[in-house]
Design a protein around this motif. Structure first.
Motif, PDB file in Angstrom:
ATOM      1  N   ASN A  80       0.833  -1.206   0.000  1.00 38.27           N
ATOM      2  CA  ASN A  80       0.000   0.000   0.000  1.00 38.27           C
ATOM      3  C   ASN A  80       0.868   1.256   0.000  1.00 38.27           C
ATOM      4  O   ASN A  80       0.613   2.219  -0.733  1.00 38.27           O
ATOM      5  CB  ASN A  80      -0.916   0.010   1.222  1.00 38.27           C
ATOM      6  N   ALA A  81       1.910   1.245   0.838  1.00 40.57           N
ATOM      7  CA  ALA A  81       2.813   2.391   0.903  1.00 40.57           C
ATOM      8  C   ALA A  81       3.523   2.603  -0.431  1.00 40.57           C
ATOM      9  O   ALA A  81       3.720   3.746  -0.867  1.00 40.57           O
ATOM     10  CB  ALA A  81       3.833   2.193   2.026  1.00 40.57           C
ATOM     11  N   TYR A  84       1.085   4.281  -2.839  1.00 45.23           N
ATOM     12  CA  TYR A  84       0.915   5.691  -2.490  1.00 45.23           C
ATOM     13  C   TYR A  84       2.167   6.495  -2.838  1.00 45.23           C
ATOM     14  O   TYR A  84       2.068   7.662  -3.254  1.00 45.23           O
ATOM     15  CB  TYR A  84       0.581   5.835  -1.008  1.00 45.23           C
ATOM     16  N   TYR A  85       3.336   5.895  -2.665  1.00 39.03           N
ATOM     17  CA  TYR A  85       4.576   6.604  -3.007  1.00 39.03           C
ATOM     18  C   TYR A  85       4.622   6.910  -4.501  1.00 39.03           C
ATOM     19  O   TYR A  85       4.985   8.025  -4.910  1.00 39.03           O
ATOM     20  CB  TYR A  85       5.791   5.776  -2.602  1.00 39.03           C
ATOM     21  N   LEU A 105       5.972   8.805   4.714  1.00 35.91           N
ATOM     22  CA  LEU A 105       4.819   8.177   4.079  1.00 35.91           C
ATOM     23  C   LEU A 105       4.468   6.848   4.737  1.00 35.91           C
ATOM     24  O   LEU A 105       3.300   6.583   5.046  1.00 35.91           O
ATOM     25  CB  LEU A 105       5.109   7.969   2.589  1.00 35.91           C
ATOM     26  N   VAL A 106       5.470   5.999   4.941  1.00 37.01           N
ATOM     27  CA  VAL A 106       5.212   4.671   5.490  1.00 37.01           C
ATOM     28  C   VAL A 106       4.619   4.767   6.895  1.00 37.01           C
ATOM     29  O   VAL A 106       3.687   4.032   7.245  1.00 37.01           O
ATOM     30  CB  VAL A 106       6.509   3.834   5.493  1.00 37.01           C
ATOM     31  N   VAL A 109       0.973   5.733   6.486  1.00 38.22           N
ATOM     32  CA  VAL A 109       0.161   4.622   5.978  1.00 38.22           C
ATOM     33  C   VAL A 109      -0.102   3.595   7.067  1.00 38.22           C
ATOM     34  O   VAL A 109      -1.234   3.133   7.258  1.00 38.22           O
ATOM     35  CB  VAL A 109       0.846   3.961   4.764  1.00 38.22           C
ATOM     36  N   MET A 226      -0.385  11.035   3.117  1.00 37.14           N
ATOM     37  CA  MET A 226       0.553  11.057   1.996  1.00 37.14           C
ATOM     38  C   MET A 226       1.191  12.426   1.765  1.00 37.14           C
ATOM     39  O   MET A 226       2.071  12.556   0.941  1.00 37.14           O
ATOM     40  CB  MET A 226      -0.152  10.639   0.696  1.00 37.14           C
TER      41      MET A 226
END
Length: 305
Positions: A80-81, A84-85, A105-106, A109, A226
């Motif tokens: 998922n991360a 999104y990245y 970000l991680v 998430v 994000m």
């Protein structure tokens, strides 16, 4: 029959009171009646081993049919991360001016997923386990609590991967990492409270489970998962002051920011909103205590109808 029909209302009321007094004198209670709040808490504590065992069993069986098994507990949030990245960090360039964007970000998430999964599981805690609710007598709050505990266990697996990511990108270990413990306790309390609120609502209105993904997706986009809320507000200084206040006081944004502050050395205290710890505690108490009482008040209705 005629004798019953011609019994005066006062006489019938007195007979009912006599039966109630007789039942009370012999220790009889109404089947399924809601216990007092202190008794309810004691019953929950007495079943703490059931709550933890049920959560662990659910977590273990979650990926039992997959060939990689429990590896998916770490791979799912990491994938998922990664998505999104690519979308937000690379295509939309939200990583600009955000130091250590990958850990940033991680962390967002993983912490957001904890709340999202807890609420989704809590929404179906009663309606999705109606057979268990009708077959066994136990405090029903054990179900949403066990699902939240399951998601906490899932998060701990993800946090191990997060620590590895932090080390790989050059974020050094620090004593501030210990702040992750109170942050998780506060977030768990908040998640459990919201889950119990939605468990009660979902028990009567199953359609809420269909609506929640849309609500949670909107909530995620305003929680700074994000992107940086500070950078957004600096670019849009024309926004009304109340919008900034709402974004900063958003409970999931508060817990995400506190976890980033605990783990990422480039995320300084200046990045935190004012009175952040007081806000985090306030949300935990409001949701945790309020949600628990709200759920308890409908205890005798679960599984009926």
């Amino acid at each position: 029959m005629s004798q019953v029909l011609h019994t005066p209302p006062q006489a019938r009321a007195e007979a009912h009171e006599d039966l109630a007094a007789l039942a009370a004198r012999h220790g009889l209670t109404v089947s399924g009646a809601r216990p007092s709040l202190p008794d309810y808490l004691r019953q929950l504590w007495a079943r703490r081993h059931f709550i933890t065992s049920f959560a662990t069993a659910k977590l273990t069986s979650q990926y039992s049919q997959a060939k990689l098994g429990q590896v998916w507990q770490v791979m799912t949030p990491l994938l998922n991360a990664a998505v999104y990245y690519f979308i937000f960090g690379v295509l939309l360039q939200t990583k600009q001016n955000v130091p250590d964007y990958i850990p940033f970000l991680v962390t967002g998430v993983f912490i957001w997923t904890f709340t999202q999964s807890s609420i989704m599981a809590g929404t179906k805690a009663i309606s999705g386990n109606i057979g268990l609710v009708r077959a066994l007598h136990f405090p029903r709050a054990a179900l949403p609590l066990s699902f939240c505990l399951q998601q906490l266990q899932q998060l701990l697996f993800s946090m191990a991967a997060l620590v590895l990511i932090l080390l790989v990108v050059g974020v050094p270990p620090a004593l501030s990492w210990l702040l992750a413990v109170p942050v998780l306790i506060l977030q768990f309390t908040f998640n459990a409270g919201v889950s119990m609120i939605l468990a009660r609502l979902g028990a009567k209105t199953p359609d809420i489970a269909q609506l929640m993904p849309f609500v949670l997706r909107t909530w995620m986009y305003v929680s700074g998962v994000m992107w940086s809320i500070d950078i957004l507000l600096s670019k849009h200084s024309d926004l009304p002051p109340w919008v900034a206040d709402v974004l900063r006081a958003n409970p999931t944004a508060v817990y995400i920011d506190l976890m980033r502050f605990a783990l990422i050395d480039s995320f300084h205290a200046g990045n935190l909103p004012p009175h952040v710890w007081a806000t985090a505690v306030g949300w935990a108490l409001l949701a945790g205590v309020g949600g628990f009482i709200y759920f308890w008040k409908a205890e005798e209705t679960y599984g009926r109808g």
